[in-house]
Write a protein that holds these residues in place. Structure first.
Motif, PDB file in Angstrom:
ATOM      1  N   UNK A  99     -13.801   5.376  -6.257  1.00 40.38           N
ATOM      2  CA  UNK A  99     -12.874   6.455  -5.932  1.00 40.38           C
ATOM      3  C   UNK A  99     -11.525   5.857  -5.535  1.00 40.38           C
ATOM      4  N   UNK A 100     -10.609   5.831  -6.475  1.00 42.31           N
ATOM      5  CA  UNK A 100      -9.309   5.211  -6.205  1.00 42.31           C
ATOM      6  C   UNK A 100      -8.445   6.049  -5.272  1.00 42.31           C
ATOM      7  N   UNK A 101      -8.833   7.294  -5.041  1.00 39.97           N
ATOM      8  CA  UNK A 101      -8.099   8.129  -4.083  1.00 39.97           C
ATOM      9  C   UNK A 101      -8.284   7.632  -2.657  1.00 39.97           C
ATOM     10  N   UNK A 102      -9.324   6.808  -2.433  1.00 42.40           N
ATOM     11  CA  UNK A 102      -9.559   6.270  -1.093  1.00 42.40           C
ATOM     12  C   UNK A 102      -8.619   5.118  -0.743  1.00 42.40           C
ATOM     13  N   UNK A 103      -7.903   4.622  -1.716  1.00 41.76           N
ATOM     14  CA  UNK A 103      -7.066   3.447  -1.477  1.00 41.76           C
ATOM     15  C   UNK A 103      -5.853   3.829  -0.629  1.00 41.76           C
ATOM     16  N   UNK A 104      -5.713   3.152   0.500  1.00 40.64           N
ATOM     17  CA  UNK A 104      -4.549   3.322   1.364  1.00 40.64           C
ATOM     18  C   UNK A 104      -4.054   1.943   1.773  1.00 40.64           C
ATOM     19  N   UNK A 105      -2.762   1.763   1.738  1.00 40.46           N
ATOM     20  CA  UNK A 105      -2.154   0.510   2.173  1.00 40.46           C
ATOM     21  C   UNK A 105      -1.523   0.756   3.539  1.00 40.46           C
ATOM     22  N   UNK A 106      -2.063   0.100   4.561  1.00 38.79           N
ATOM     23  CA  UNK A 106      -1.576   0.285   5.927  1.00 38.79           C
ATOM     24  C   UNK A 106      -1.162  -1.083   6.474  1.00 38.79           C
ATOM     25  N   UNK A 107       0.133  -1.239   6.727  1.00 43.42           N
ATOM     26  CA  UNK A 107       0.665  -2.554   7.090  1.00 43.42           C
ATOM     27  C   UNK A 107       0.937  -2.703   8.581  1.00 43.42           C
ATOM     28  N   UNK A 108       0.531  -1.704   9.357  1.00 48.38           N
ATOM     29  CA  UNK A 108       0.637  -1.843  10.803  1.00 48.38           C
ATOM     30  C   UNK A 108       2.072  -1.857  11.307  1.00 48.38           C
ATOM     31  N   UNK A 109       2.311  -2.627  12.349  1.00 44.91           N
ATOM     32  CA  UNK A 109       3.618  -2.643  13.021  1.00 44.91           C
ATOM     33  C   UNK A 109       4.595  -3.605  12.337  1.00 44.91           C
ATOM     34  N   UNK A 110       4.792  -3.382  11.051  1.00 38.64           N
ATOM     35  CA  UNK A 110       5.744  -4.191  10.307  1.00 38.64           C
ATOM     36  C   UNK A 110       7.127  -3.564  10.458  1.00 38.64           C
ATOM     37  N   UNK A 111       8.014  -4.261  11.140  1.00 40.48           N
ATOM     38  CA  UNK A 111       9.313  -3.710  11.516  1.00 40.48           C
ATOM     39  C   UNK A 111      10.350  -3.979  10.426  1.00 40.48           C
ATOM     40  N   UNK A 112      11.052  -2.933  10.067  1.00 42.43           N
ATOM     41  CA  UNK A 112      12.232  -3.064   9.207  1.00 42.43           C
ATOM     42  C   UNK A 112      13.422  -2.532   9.985  1.00 42.43           C
ATOM     43  N   UNK A 113      14.597  -3.091   9.730  1.00 44.07           N
ATOM     44  CA  UNK A 113      15.793  -2.682  10.470  1.00 44.07           C
ATOM     45  C   UNK A 113      15.618  -2.912  11.962  1.00 44.07           C
ATOM     46  N   UNK A 114      15.277  -4.148  12.315  1.00 44.18           N
ATOM     47  CA  UNK A 114      15.126  -4.495  13.728  1.00 44.18           C
ATOM     48  C   UNK A 114      16.449  -4.279  14.464  1.00 44.18           C
ATOM     49  N   UNK A 115      16.386  -3.833  15.723  1.00 42.43           N
ATOM     50  CA  UNK A 115      17.623  -3.578  16.468  1.00 42.43           C
ATOM     51  C   UNK A 115      18.359  -4.879  16.786  1.00 42.43           C
ATOM     52  N   UNK A 116      19.666  -4.820  16.978  1.00 48.41           N
ATOM     53  CA  UNK A 116      20.439  -6.027  17.316  1.00 48.41           C
ATOM     54  C   UNK A 116      19.900  -6.693  18.569  1.00 48.41           C
TER      55      UNK A 116
END
Length: 577
Positions: free
Chosen positions: A378-395
């Motif tokens: 069942x390919x509908x079960x596939x989920x990609x969860x990358x956790x606390x991966x930060x993009x655009x970190x604050x200065x």
């Protein structure tokens, strides 16, 4: 007519046993039968006895059968070693070249077929596997056109002339044995299958497919039995998705390369067996200390040292849980079916990134290499969860670094990939502060250790315990792991008919151990039998340590290199009651 039977072919390794099995089972799969296979092979390229056993059924099953209906023998050794499995009235199709005989006391029908001679008449003895296949296929009364289609697919790349000769070999084998036997064997006629073609694969290939589906794009590994098929599968598949496989010089290089690639943001795995896992231990500690996601597949085999490299065992559990020096957070999950191999691989990558820990997928040789029918995924079960991966970190403030190892309420720190603006931080294998700078401060040490170890407190993977518990207070609770599940279920059918009430739990989350979920079932059972392929009861020890109830627990251990049979489990359960 019968709903299932078992077929086995044996001979010397390298003389076509595996290709015979492959074509025979492929043709059966085309007809819609459920299949479950076990391959016994030597740890050498050529020579030594090898055999493949296929169980054929109109219904799903996940166990090797106790007995055998048809044995195809290329030499007398195959008969001598395997005839004891034959049921009364079973059949041996043997090459007449070696003047086959049945051991004393074996009640079976022997059909000597000039397998080698027929093949040589067609130009080469290499075609004897097709002669043997045609003979055993014909005895079952199955349509030859289906088998011939499988032959065409197997040899099509070699040209129509080769296909034609192999089809002729099948026909001659079939014609000879039918004349000898007086036609198909009526007591071996299979009921018609549902006609739906299933996936027919091994656990290693489903793990490889799970890697692709999970977004993995790099595998770093060193070849080793029984893990190599994962590597071979991904060598073909990953380049189609922009990925690659790197064969490293050893397992130390493989795991450190995987750590580096995961740090850079590429989902990466490595796969090995017990000896390779031993070499990886220091690097696994590095992944734990630096909180870098890492996925490792350990396909268990007989040990210690080189041990039994091509035989079944489940003896790496303690190494996976305790192998690293020091104390790190780590997850060990154990697929229990060929479908699990796909879904659990995807979950392993998600858990590794969500919790920033090493995750070890624990399989065993039978689950890794035993070819079997697999329900549609069942390919509908596939989920990609990358956790606390930060993009655009604050200065960052002046002279400050990104708090890669920040103390948080759930113990999981924010993670950035190299090159992220404002994401600069230290990474080191020594103890460190929130910014990654080395630190030997005792207060910081305590807080960092607690942060790392406590972040798995509430981890519970999908279906961490597979529970079949129809009875409130059963006479017996049977607990297993890995490939033992189908064997236990089959034994339970016989036990229930005998009036013995049984529940069954397969432990799929090995570490952290699912104590709270398992305890109620241990409490209610009158007795508990833990089944595992090792000599030291490693799974039972985990249960006793985490949940207790040692006075109820008994062990069924098998460590001779062979997987459990349903009769093994049945007899052990009867002896307890």
């Amino acid at each position: 007519m019968i709903s299932q039977l078992s077929w086995k072919i044996g001979g010397q390794q390298g003389e076509g046993v595996e290709s015979t099995d492959r074509i025979f089972s492929t043709a059966l799969n085309r007809l819609g039968y459920y299949l479950y296979g076990y391959r016994h092979f030597s740890s050498r390229i050529k020579g030594g006895h090898t055999n493949n056993k296929i169980r054929i059924s109109t219904k799903p099953m996940r166990a090797i059968s106790d007995d055998l209906d048809i044995l195809v023998a290329f030499d007398q050794e195959t008969i001598d070693l395997n005839a004891y499995e034959l049921r009364t009235g079973g059949v041996v199709v043997a090459d007449a070249k070696f003047n086959p005989t049945l051991p004393e006391g074996i009640d079976a029908r022997l059909f000597p077929v000039p397998i080698t001679s027929i093949a040589e008449d067609l130009g080469t003895s290499l075609m004897k596997n097709m002669v043997a296949s045609g003979a055993s296929w014909a005895l079952l009364g199955l349509p030859l056109e289906v088998f011939n289609k499988a032959v065409e697919e197997e040899f099509g790349r070699k040209g129509p002339a080769i296909v034609e000769k192999n089809v002729e070999a099948v026909k001659r084998g079939a014609d000879f044995v039918l004349e000898l036997a007086g036609g198909p064997l009526e007591d071996f006629r299979l009921e018609e299958a549902d006609g739906k073609q299933k996936l027919f694969t091994i656990g290693n290939e489903n793990i490889g497919l799970g890697c692709v589906a999970a977004g993995a794009r790099l595998m770093a590994a060193y070849p080793i039995t029984p893990a190599s098929e994962i590597m071979e599968y991904l060598i073909k598949k990953l380049p189609k998705f922009g990925g690659t496989v790197v064969q490293t010089e050893d397992e130390i290089a493989a795991v450190t390369m995987a750590i580096g690639a995961n740090y850079a943001g590429v989902r990466t795995l490595t796969a090995s067996a017990g000896p390779g896992l031993a070499l990886m231990m220091e690097a696994i500690g590095l992944a734990g200390m630096t909180e870098t996601p890492l996925v490792i597949v350990d396909t268990q085999r007989g040990g210690p040292s080189t041990g039994l490299p091509t035989k079944q065992e489940q003896s790496d559990l303690n190494a996976m849980v305790y192998g690293t020096h020091g104390e790190i957070p780590k997850v060990v999950i154990a697929p229990a079916s060929i479908e699990d191999c796909f879904y659990d691989t995807i979950e392993a990558f998600n858990v590794a990134e969500q919790y920033q820990v090493p995750v070890i997928i624990m399989t065993d040789l039978q689950l890794s290499l035993g070819k079997q029918s697999c329900e549609a995924l069942d390919y509908d079960q596939i989920k990609i969860e990358r956790g606390k991966l930060v993009k655009d970190a604050p200065p960052l403030e002046d002279n400050k670094l990104f708090k890669r190892y920040e103390f948080t309420e759930d113990g999981i720190s924010p993670r950035v990939l190299p090159g992220e603006k404002y994401g600069l931080h230290h990474v080191t294998g020594v103890e460190h502060d929130q910014e990654g700078r080395p630190s030997e401060n005792s207060v910081n040490r305590l807080k960092m250790m607690d942060k790392r170890l406590n972040k798995l407190n509430n981890l519970y993977i999908r279906d961490g315990l597979r529970i079949d518990a129809p009875h409130e207070t059963p006479d017996l609770l049977i607990v297993g792991m890995g490939s033992t599940g189908g064997t236990i279920d089959e034994a339970r059918l016989r036990l229930e008919k005998d009036g013995l009430s049984t529940n069954h739990i397969t432990v799929r989350q090995i570490h952290p151990f699912p104590t709270e979920q398992l305890t109620p079932y241990l409490e209610k059972a009158k007795q508990v039998l833990v089944i595992e392929n090792n000599a030291t009861a490693q799974l039972a020890s985990q249960i006793k340590m985490h949940a207790g109830y040692g006075e109820k627990i008994r062990n069924l251990l098998k460590y001779d290199g062979n997987p459990f049979l349903p009769s093994d489990v049945y007899k052990a359960c009867k002896e307890l009651n």
